[in-house]
Design an enzyme around this catalytic site. Sequence first.
Site, PDB file in Angstrom:
ATOM      1  N   ARG A 280       0.834  -1.215   0.000  1.00 24.88           N
ATOM      2  CA  ARG A 280       0.000   0.000   0.000  1.00 24.88           C
ATOM      3  C   ARG A 280       0.868   1.264   0.000  1.00 24.88           C
ATOM      4  O   ARG A 280       0.530   2.255  -0.661  1.00 24.88           O
ATOM      5  CB  ARG A 280      -0.936   0.003   1.213  1.00 24.88           C
ATOM      6  N   HIS A 283       2.230   1.620  -3.492  1.00 23.90           N
ATOM      7  CA  HIS A 283       1.144   1.988  -4.402  1.00 23.90           C
ATOM      8  C   HIS A 283       0.846   3.483  -4.320  1.00 23.90           C
ATOM      9  O   HIS A 283       0.526   4.121  -5.329  1.00 23.90           O
ATOM     10  CB  HIS A 283      -0.110   1.170  -4.061  1.00 23.90           C
TER      11      HIS A 283
END
Length: 457
Positions: A280, A283
Amino acid sequence: MQLSVIGIGPGAKEYILPVAQQALADADIVIGYHYYFQFVAHLLKPGCECLGRELSEEEARAVLAVESCAPGKKVAVISSGDAGVYAMASLVYEYAARHSRTDIDMQTIPGISAFQGAAARLGAPIGHDFCCISLSDLMTPWSTIEQRITAAAMGDFVTSLYNPRSKQRNWQLSRLKEIYLQYRHPETPVAIVRQVTREEENIHLTTLAELDVTLVDMFSLVMIGNSQTFRFNNFLITPRGYLARKPVTGEEIQVESFRQIMQQLKRDELSPADQWAVIRCIHSTADFEYEQLYYSRGNAMEAWHDYLRSGGTVITDVTMVQSGITRAFTQQYGVTVKCYLNDERVPALAAAENLTRSQAGMRLAIQEHPEALFVVGNAPTALLEICDQCQQGTCRPAGIVAAPVGFVNVLESKLKLRLGATVPAVIIEGRKGGSNVAAAIVNAAFTLDTITVMHTR
Protein backbone atom coordinates in the site's frame (compact mmCIF):
# COMPACT_ATOMS: atom_id res chain seq x y z
CA MET A 1 17.01 -4.56 -67.86
CA GLN A 2 15.25 -5.84 -64.75
CA LEU A 3 16.55 -7.63 -61.68
CA SER A 4 14.00 -9.33 -59.41
CA VAL A 5 14.87 -10.81 -56.02
CA ILE A 6 12.15 -13.38 -55.39
CA GLY A 7 11.06 -15.26 -52.30
CA ILE A 8 9.73 -18.67 -53.34
CA GLY A 9 8.20 -19.59 -49.98
CA PRO A 10 9.17 -22.43 -47.64
CA GLY A 11 8.96 -25.23 -50.20
CA ALA A 12 5.54 -26.39 -51.35
CA LYS A 13 4.53 -24.97 -54.72
CA GLU A 14 1.20 -23.80 -53.29
CA TYR A 15 3.15 -21.39 -51.09
CA ILE A 16 4.71 -19.47 -53.99
CA LEU A 17 2.79 -16.21 -54.35
CA PRO A 18 1.14 -15.49 -57.72
CA VAL A 19 3.27 -12.36 -58.21
CA ALA A 20 6.40 -14.48 -57.74
CA GLN A 21 5.12 -17.09 -60.17
CA GLN A 22 4.62 -14.44 -62.85
CA ALA A 23 8.09 -12.93 -62.32
CA LEU A 24 9.67 -16.37 -62.61
CA ALA A 25 7.71 -17.11 -65.76
CA ASP A 26 9.07 -13.90 -67.33
CA ALA A 27 12.70 -14.45 -66.31
CA ASP A 28 15.45 -15.04 -68.86
CA ILE A 29 18.06 -15.93 -66.23
CA VAL A 30 17.44 -17.42 -62.77
CA ILE A 31 20.21 -17.54 -60.17
CA GLY A 32 20.07 -19.38 -56.87
CA TYR A 33 21.21 -22.20 -54.64
CA HIS A 34 20.92 -25.21 -56.91
CA TYR A 35 18.76 -27.11 -54.36
CA TYR A 36 15.96 -24.55 -54.80
CA PHE A 37 15.48 -25.02 -58.55
CA GLN A 38 13.39 -28.16 -57.95
CA PHE A 39 10.69 -25.96 -56.41
CA VAL A 40 10.42 -23.53 -59.36
CA ALA A 41 11.35 -25.56 -62.45
CA HIS A 42 7.68 -25.97 -63.45
CA LEU A 43 7.28 -22.18 -63.60
CA LEU A 44 10.21 -21.34 -65.87
CA LYS A 45 9.82 -20.73 -69.61
CA PRO A 46 11.67 -22.82 -72.17
CA GLY A 47 15.19 -21.60 -72.72
CA CYS A 48 15.47 -19.91 -69.30
CA GLU A 49 19.09 -20.07 -68.14
CA CYS A 50 19.44 -21.53 -64.62
CA LEU A 51 22.67 -20.70 -62.80
CA GLY A 52 23.01 -22.74 -59.63
CA ARG A 53 25.55 -22.08 -56.90
CA GLU A 54 26.43 -23.68 -53.56
CA LEU A 55 24.77 -22.74 -50.27
CA SER A 56 27.84 -20.87 -49.04
CA GLU A 57 28.21 -18.76 -52.18
CA GLU A 58 25.69 -16.05 -51.34
CA GLU A 59 27.99 -13.15 -52.20
CA ALA A 60 29.01 -14.81 -55.48
CA ARG A 61 25.33 -15.17 -56.40
CA ALA A 62 24.76 -11.47 -55.74
CA VAL A 63 27.70 -10.49 -57.94
CA LEU A 64 26.56 -12.87 -60.69
CA ALA A 65 23.02 -11.47 -60.60
CA VAL A 66 24.08 -7.84 -60.97
CA GLU A 67 26.71 -8.60 -63.58
CA SER A 68 24.24 -10.71 -65.61
CA CYS A 69 21.94 -7.75 -66.14
CA ALA A 70 21.91 -6.60 -69.74
CA PRO A 71 19.54 -4.53 -71.91
CA GLY A 72 16.34 -6.42 -72.60
CA LYS A 73 17.14 -9.15 -70.09
CA LYS A 74 15.10 -10.10 -67.01
CA VAL A 75 17.19 -11.63 -64.27
CA ALA A 76 15.77 -13.32 -61.17
CA VAL A 77 17.50 -14.30 -57.94
CA ILE A 78 15.59 -16.86 -55.88
CA SER A 79 15.64 -17.41 -52.13
CA SER A 80 13.62 -19.80 -50.06
CA GLY A 81 11.05 -18.21 -47.81
CA ASP A 82 11.13 -14.43 -48.12
CA ALA A 83 14.08 -12.98 -50.03
CA GLY A 84 14.41 -10.18 -47.47
CA VAL A 85 14.67 -12.43 -44.40
CA TYR A 86 18.23 -13.79 -43.98
CA ALA A 87 18.35 -14.19 -47.74
CA MET A 88 19.60 -12.63 -50.97
CA ALA A 89 17.85 -9.25 -51.12
CA SER A 90 20.27 -7.34 -48.91
CA LEU A 91 23.37 -8.74 -50.65
CA VAL A 92 22.04 -8.00 -54.15
CA TYR A 93 20.99 -4.46 -53.30
CA GLU A 94 24.22 -3.77 -51.42
CA TYR A 95 26.36 -4.88 -54.36
CA ALA A 96 24.29 -2.87 -56.84
CA ALA A 97 24.52 0.22 -54.64
CA ARG A 98 28.25 -0.16 -54.14
CA HIS A 99 28.70 -0.20 -57.91
CA SER A 100 26.14 2.56 -58.57
CA ARG A 101 24.05 0.39 -60.87
CA THR A 102 21.24 2.88 -61.25
CA ASP A 103 20.62 1.52 -64.75
CA ILE A 104 19.02 -1.65 -63.36
CA ASP A 105 15.27 -1.77 -62.66
CA MET A 106 15.30 -3.62 -59.31
CA GLN A 107 12.41 -5.12 -57.37
CA THR A 108 11.91 -7.46 -54.44
CA ILE A 109 9.01 -9.87 -54.52
CA PRO A 110 8.01 -11.16 -51.10
CA GLY A 111 7.53 -14.73 -50.08
CA ILE A 112 6.20 -16.66 -47.13
CA SER A 113 9.07 -17.00 -44.69
CA ALA A 114 9.85 -20.19 -42.83
CA PHE A 115 8.76 -18.71 -39.50
CA GLN A 116 5.36 -17.84 -41.02
CA GLY A 117 4.95 -21.30 -42.52
CA ALA A 118 5.95 -22.90 -39.22
CA ALA A 119 3.62 -20.61 -37.27
CA ALA A 120 0.71 -21.62 -39.50
CA ARG A 121 1.44 -25.29 -38.93
CA LEU A 122 1.62 -24.68 -35.17
CA GLY A 123 -1.66 -22.79 -35.01
CA ALA A 124 -1.14 -19.41 -33.34
CA PRO A 125 2.29 -19.08 -31.72
CA ILE A 126 3.05 -15.52 -32.92
CA GLY A 127 -0.12 -13.82 -31.73
CA HIS A 128 1.95 -11.38 -29.69
CA ASP A 129 5.32 -9.67 -30.18
CA PHE A 130 7.90 -11.91 -31.81
CA CYS A 131 11.39 -11.77 -33.28
CA CYS A 132 13.68 -13.81 -35.52
CA ILE A 133 17.34 -14.48 -34.78
CA SER A 134 19.90 -16.18 -37.00
CA LEU A 135 22.46 -18.25 -35.12
CA SER A 136 24.89 -18.21 -38.01
CA ASP A 137 28.06 -16.35 -37.10
CA LEU A 138 29.49 -16.54 -40.60
CA MET A 139 28.57 -12.90 -41.26
CA THR A 140 27.76 -11.64 -37.76
CA PRO A 141 30.10 -11.79 -34.71
CA TRP A 142 28.90 -14.19 -32.04
CA SER A 143 29.16 -11.45 -29.41
CA THR A 144 26.53 -9.47 -31.31
CA ILE A 145 24.32 -12.52 -31.73
CA GLU A 146 24.53 -13.28 -28.00
CA GLN A 147 23.52 -9.70 -27.15
CA ARG A 148 20.42 -10.13 -29.31
CA ILE A 149 19.65 -13.51 -27.78
CA THR A 150 19.80 -12.04 -24.28
CA ALA A 151 17.64 -9.06 -25.26
CA ALA A 152 15.01 -11.32 -26.82
CA ALA A 153 14.98 -13.61 -23.80
CA MET A 154 14.64 -10.69 -21.39
CA GLY A 155 12.03 -9.02 -23.58
CA ASP A 156 9.80 -12.12 -23.54
CA PHE A 157 9.56 -12.27 -27.32
CA VAL A 158 8.33 -15.38 -29.08
CA THR A 159 11.55 -16.27 -30.89
CA SER A 160 12.11 -18.02 -34.22
CA LEU A 161 15.62 -19.30 -34.84
CA TYR A 162 17.09 -19.43 -38.33
CA ASN A 163 20.30 -21.35 -39.12
CA PRO A 164 20.01 -22.96 -35.69
CA ARG A 165 22.57 -25.76 -36.01
CA SER A 166 24.88 -27.41 -38.52
CA LYS A 167 27.67 -29.97 -38.39
CA GLN A 168 30.29 -27.26 -37.99
CA ARG A 169 28.18 -24.86 -35.86
CA ASN A 170 26.92 -27.31 -33.27
CA TRP A 171 27.22 -25.34 -30.00
CA GLN A 172 25.36 -22.08 -30.65
CA LEU A 173 21.88 -23.49 -30.00
CA SER A 174 23.05 -25.02 -26.72
CA ARG A 175 24.36 -21.64 -25.63
CA LEU A 176 21.06 -19.99 -26.55
CA LYS A 177 19.23 -22.58 -24.46
CA GLU A 178 21.42 -21.70 -21.45
CA ILE A 179 20.62 -18.01 -21.83
CA TYR A 180 16.89 -18.51 -22.30
CA LEU A 181 16.65 -20.71 -19.21
CA GLN A 182 17.92 -17.74 -17.19
CA TYR A 183 14.83 -15.74 -18.18
CA ARG A 184 12.15 -18.25 -19.23
CA HIS A 185 10.36 -21.00 -17.33
CA PRO A 186 11.73 -24.49 -18.08
CA GLU A 187 8.26 -25.56 -19.27
CA THR A 188 8.14 -22.86 -21.97
CA PRO A 189 6.82 -24.55 -25.15
CA VAL A 190 9.29 -25.07 -27.98
CA ALA A 191 8.72 -26.41 -31.50
CA ILE A 192 11.25 -27.86 -33.94
CA VAL A 193 9.75 -27.57 -37.42
CA ARG A 194 11.79 -29.33 -40.08
CA GLN A 195 11.28 -28.93 -43.85
CA VAL A 196 8.05 -27.00 -43.30
CA THR A 197 5.45 -27.48 -46.11
CA ARG A 198 7.70 -29.99 -47.88
CA GLU A 199 7.14 -33.74 -48.21
CA GLU A 200 9.68 -34.40 -45.44
CA GLU A 201 7.96 -32.04 -43.00
CA ASN A 202 8.25 -33.03 -39.36
CA ILE A 203 7.13 -31.17 -36.25
CA HIS A 204 8.48 -31.98 -32.79
CA LEU A 205 6.94 -30.25 -29.76
CA THR A 206 8.93 -30.06 -26.56
CA THR A 207 9.84 -27.64 -23.77
CA LEU A 208 12.78 -25.35 -23.24
CA ALA A 209 14.24 -27.60 -20.54
CA GLU A 210 13.77 -30.76 -22.64
CA LEU A 211 14.96 -29.26 -25.96
CA ASP A 212 17.26 -31.83 -27.59
CA VAL A 213 19.56 -29.79 -29.80
CA THR A 214 20.72 -32.89 -31.67
CA LEU A 215 17.31 -33.07 -33.36
CA VAL A 216 17.96 -29.73 -35.06
CA ASP A 217 19.72 -29.14 -38.37
CA MET A 218 19.90 -26.47 -41.08
CA PHE A 219 16.55 -27.55 -42.49
CA SER A 220 14.90 -26.84 -39.13
CA LEU A 221 13.33 -23.75 -37.65
CA VAL A 222 13.13 -23.61 -33.86
CA MET A 223 10.35 -21.55 -32.30
CA ILE A 224 10.40 -20.69 -28.58
CA GLY A 225 7.24 -19.41 -26.92
CA ASN A 226 6.97 -16.49 -24.52
CA SER A 227 5.79 -16.57 -20.90
CA GLN A 228 2.16 -16.76 -22.02
CA THR A 229 2.45 -19.38 -24.79
CA PHE A 230 0.69 -22.66 -24.08
CA ARG A 231 0.12 -25.98 -25.82
CA PHE A 232 -3.31 -27.16 -26.94
CA ASN A 233 -3.28 -30.62 -28.57
CA ASN A 234 -0.58 -30.26 -31.23
CA PHE A 235 -0.87 -26.49 -31.42
CA LEU A 236 0.99 -23.66 -29.71
CA ILE A 237 -1.04 -20.60 -28.77
CA THR A 238 0.29 -17.23 -27.69
CA PRO A 239 -2.53 -15.00 -26.41
CA ARG A 240 -2.92 -11.62 -28.06
CA GLY A 241 -2.51 -9.91 -24.68
CA TYR A 242 -0.80 -10.67 -21.38
CA LEU A 243 -4.15 -10.36 -19.64
CA ALA A 244 -7.58 -11.42 -20.82
CA ARG A 245 -8.15 -7.69 -21.18
CA LYS A 246 -6.60 -4.60 -19.73
CA PRO A 247 -8.08 -3.47 -16.40
CA VAL A 248 -10.49 -0.60 -16.96
CA THR A 249 -12.42 -0.02 -13.74
CA GLY A 250 -10.83 1.67 -10.77
CA GLU A 251 -10.96 -1.53 -8.74
CA GLU A 252 -9.39 -3.59 -11.55
CA ILE A 253 -6.58 -1.09 -12.03
CA GLN A 254 -5.87 -1.05 -8.29
CA VAL A 255 -5.79 -4.84 -8.02
CA GLU A 256 -3.48 -5.14 -11.03
CA SER A 257 -1.20 -2.47 -9.53
CA PHE A 258 -1.04 -4.38 -6.25
CA ARG A 259 -0.22 -7.59 -8.15
CA GLN A 260 2.64 -5.97 -10.06
CA ILE A 261 4.08 -4.47 -6.86
CA MET A 262 3.90 -7.79 -5.03
CA GLN A 263 5.85 -9.52 -7.80
CA GLN A 264 8.80 -7.17 -7.21
CA LEU A 265 9.04 -7.37 -3.42
CA LYS A 266 12.28 -8.77 -2.00
CA ARG A 267 12.03 -8.90 1.81
CA ASP A 268 11.18 -12.49 2.64
CA GLU A 269 11.13 -11.91 6.40
CA LEU A 270 8.09 -9.64 6.33
CA SER A 271 4.84 -11.12 7.59
CA PRO A 272 1.93 -11.12 5.11
CA ALA A 273 0.38 -8.25 7.07
CA ASP A 274 3.53 -6.13 6.89
CA GLN A 275 3.97 -7.07 3.24
CA TRP A 276 0.48 -5.75 2.56
CA ALA A 277 1.32 -2.47 4.32
CA VAL A 278 4.45 -2.15 2.17
CA ILE A 279 2.40 -2.77 -0.98
CA ARG A 280 0.00 0.00 0.00
CA CYS A 281 2.88 2.41 0.72
CA ILE A 282 4.50 1.70 -2.64
CA HIS A 283 1.14 1.99 -4.40
CA SER A 284 0.64 5.47 -2.98
CA THR A 285 4.15 6.66 -3.90
CA ALA A 286 5.43 4.49 -6.81
CA ASP A 287 8.63 4.25 -4.74
CA PHE A 288 9.95 0.75 -4.05
CA GLU A 289 12.41 2.08 -1.46
CA TYR A 290 9.57 1.98 1.05
CA GLU A 291 10.06 -1.77 1.30
CA GLN A 292 13.50 -1.17 2.81
CA LEU A 293 12.37 1.78 4.95
CA TYR A 294 9.50 -0.14 6.53
CA TYR A 295 9.88 -1.13 10.19
CA SER A 296 7.22 -2.81 12.32
CA ARG A 297 6.97 -4.25 15.81
CA GLY A 298 4.45 -5.74 18.16
CA ASN A 299 2.39 -7.39 15.39
CA ALA A 300 1.12 -3.89 14.81
CA MET A 301 -0.84 -4.46 11.62
CA GLU A 302 -2.70 -7.49 12.97
CA ALA A 303 -3.50 -5.69 16.24
CA TRP A 304 -4.76 -2.59 14.43
CA HIS A 305 -6.87 -4.70 12.09
CA ASP A 306 -8.80 -5.99 15.10
CA TYR A 307 -8.84 -2.58 16.78
CA LEU A 308 -10.23 -0.74 13.77
CA ARG A 309 -12.83 -3.35 12.94
CA SER A 310 -14.04 -3.07 16.50
CA GLY A 311 -14.75 0.64 16.03
CA GLY A 312 -11.59 2.27 17.39
CA THR A 313 -10.48 5.89 17.31
CA VAL A 314 -7.77 7.29 15.05
CA ILE A 315 -5.93 10.55 15.76
CA THR A 316 -3.99 12.20 12.93
CA ASP A 317 -1.49 15.04 13.08
CA VAL A 318 -2.81 16.85 9.98
CA THR A 319 -6.04 16.92 8.01
CA MET A 320 -4.34 15.44 4.92
CA VAL A 321 -3.85 12.16 6.78
CA GLN A 322 -7.43 12.32 8.01
CA SER A 323 -8.65 12.80 4.43
CA GLY A 324 -6.50 9.94 3.11
CA ILE A 325 -8.08 7.29 5.34
CA THR A 326 -10.80 5.68 3.24
CA ARG A 327 -14.18 6.88 4.42
CA ALA A 328 -15.94 3.72 3.32
CA PHE A 329 -13.84 1.74 5.82
CA THR A 330 -14.44 4.13 8.72
CA GLN A 331 -18.18 4.21 8.06
CA GLN A 332 -18.42 0.44 7.71
CA TYR A 333 -16.75 -0.23 11.06
CA GLY A 334 -17.80 2.88 12.99
CA VAL A 335 -14.26 4.24 13.33
CA THR A 336 -13.82 7.85 14.45
CA VAL A 337 -10.97 9.79 12.82
CA LYS A 338 -10.03 13.06 14.51
CA CYS A 339 -7.49 15.79 13.83
CA TYR A 340 -7.02 18.55 16.43
CA LEU A 341 -4.78 20.78 14.30
CA ASN A 342 -7.59 23.28 13.72
CA ASP A 343 -9.17 22.96 17.15
CA GLU A 344 -10.00 26.44 18.51
CA ARG A 345 -7.93 25.75 21.64
CA VAL A 346 -4.71 25.07 19.71
CA PRO A 347 -3.46 28.66 19.10
CA ALA A 348 -3.63 29.64 22.78
CA LEU A 349 -2.00 26.40 23.97
CA ALA A 350 0.76 26.66 21.38
CA ALA A 351 1.52 30.26 22.40
CA ALA A 352 1.41 29.55 26.11
CA GLU A 353 3.62 26.44 26.01
CA ASN A 354 5.85 27.47 23.07
CA LEU A 355 4.67 24.53 20.97
CA THR A 356 4.04 24.03 17.28
CA ARG A 357 0.37 23.87 16.31
CA SER A 358 0.75 20.19 15.44
CA GLN A 359 2.31 19.47 18.80
CA ALA A 360 -0.37 21.43 20.64
CA GLY A 361 -3.12 19.64 18.74
CA MET A 362 -1.59 16.26 19.59
CA ARG A 363 -1.38 17.19 23.28
CA LEU A 364 -5.11 18.00 23.34
CA ALA A 365 -5.88 14.77 21.48
CA ILE A 366 -3.94 12.69 23.99
CA GLN A 367 -5.82 14.26 26.87
CA GLU A 368 -9.15 13.22 25.36
CA HIS A 369 -8.19 9.95 23.60
CA PRO A 370 -5.09 8.51 25.31
CA GLU A 371 -5.76 4.97 23.98
CA ALA A 372 -6.34 5.84 20.31
CA LEU A 373 -4.29 4.82 17.30
CA PHE A 374 -2.04 7.81 16.59
CA VAL A 375 -1.04 8.44 12.96
CA VAL A 376 1.66 10.98 12.08
CA GLY A 377 2.33 11.73 8.42
CA ASN A 378 3.71 15.23 8.49
CA ALA A 379 4.87 16.79 11.75
CA PRO A 380 7.81 15.32 13.69
CA THR A 381 6.95 17.53 16.68
CA ALA A 382 3.63 15.72 16.94
CA LEU A 383 5.46 12.39 17.03
CA LEU A 384 7.86 13.70 19.68
CA GLU A 385 4.87 14.76 21.79
CA ILE A 386 3.35 11.29 21.59
CA CYS A 387 6.65 9.68 22.60
CA ASP A 388 7.02 12.04 25.58
CA GLN A 389 3.48 11.36 26.76
CA CYS A 390 4.04 7.59 26.43
CA GLN A 391 7.14 7.84 28.60
CA GLN A 392 5.20 9.85 31.18
CA GLY A 393 2.44 7.24 31.20
CA THR A 394 -0.28 9.68 30.15
CA CYS A 395 -0.63 8.10 26.69
CA ARG A 396 -1.41 4.39 26.28
CA PRO A 397 -2.03 4.15 22.55
CA ALA A 398 -3.30 1.24 20.53
CA GLY A 399 -0.30 2.01 18.39
CA ILE A 400 1.65 4.65 16.49
CA VAL A 401 2.12 5.10 12.76
CA ALA A 402 5.28 7.18 12.38
CA ALA A 403 5.75 8.58 8.87
CA PRO A 404 6.66 12.27 9.24
CA VAL A 405 8.52 13.60 6.24
CA GLY A 406 11.22 16.25 5.94
CA PHE A 407 14.47 17.26 7.59
CA VAL A 408 14.25 19.01 10.97
CA ASN A 409 13.59 16.55 13.83
CA VAL A 410 12.34 13.86 11.42
CA LEU A 411 15.10 11.33 12.06
CA GLU A 412 15.19 12.15 15.78
CA SER A 413 11.46 11.63 16.28
CA LYS A 414 11.50 8.25 14.53
CA LEU A 415 14.54 7.07 16.49
CA LYS A 416 12.94 8.20 19.75
CA LEU A 417 9.92 6.02 19.01
CA ARG A 418 11.92 3.01 17.85
CA LEU A 419 14.38 3.08 20.79
CA GLY A 420 12.06 4.43 23.47
CA ALA A 421 8.33 3.73 23.57
CA THR A 422 7.45 0.03 23.36
CA VAL A 423 3.94 0.32 21.93
CA PRO A 424 2.96 -1.43 18.64
CA ALA A 425 4.35 0.74 15.87
CA VAL A 426 5.05 1.04 12.17
CA ILE A 427 7.87 3.41 11.32
CA ILE A 428 8.98 4.64 7.91
CA GLU A 429 12.65 5.07 8.62
CA GLY A 430 14.77 7.89 7.24
CA ARG A 431 13.47 11.20 5.93
CA LYS A 432 10.73 9.84 3.70
CA GLY A 433 7.07 9.50 4.59
CA GLY A 434 4.12 11.80 4.18
CA SER A 435 0.39 12.03 4.71
CA ASN A 436 -0.38 9.63 1.87
CA VAL A 437 1.99 6.99 3.28
CA ALA A 438 0.59 7.29 6.80
CA ALA A 439 -2.97 6.96 5.48
CA ALA A 440 -1.96 4.00 3.30
CA ILE A 441 -0.74 2.09 6.37
CA VAL A 442 -4.07 2.64 8.14
CA ASN A 443 -5.98 1.57 5.03
CA ALA A 444 -3.80 -1.54 4.89
CA ALA A 445 -4.77 -2.38 8.48
CA PHE A 446 -8.45 -2.14 7.54
CA THR A 447 -7.97 -4.55 4.61
CA LEU A 448 -5.56 -7.24 5.76
CA ASP A 449 -7.81 -9.93 4.31
CA THR A 450 -6.91 -8.62 0.85
CA ILE A 451 -3.37 -9.95 1.08
CA THR A 452 -4.76 -13.50 1.28
CA VAL A 453 -6.69 -12.90 -1.94
CA MET A 454 -3.60 -11.46 -3.63
CA HIS A 455 -1.52 -14.55 -2.79
CA THR A 456 -4.11 -16.82 -4.42
CA ARG A 457 -4.20 -14.95 -7.75
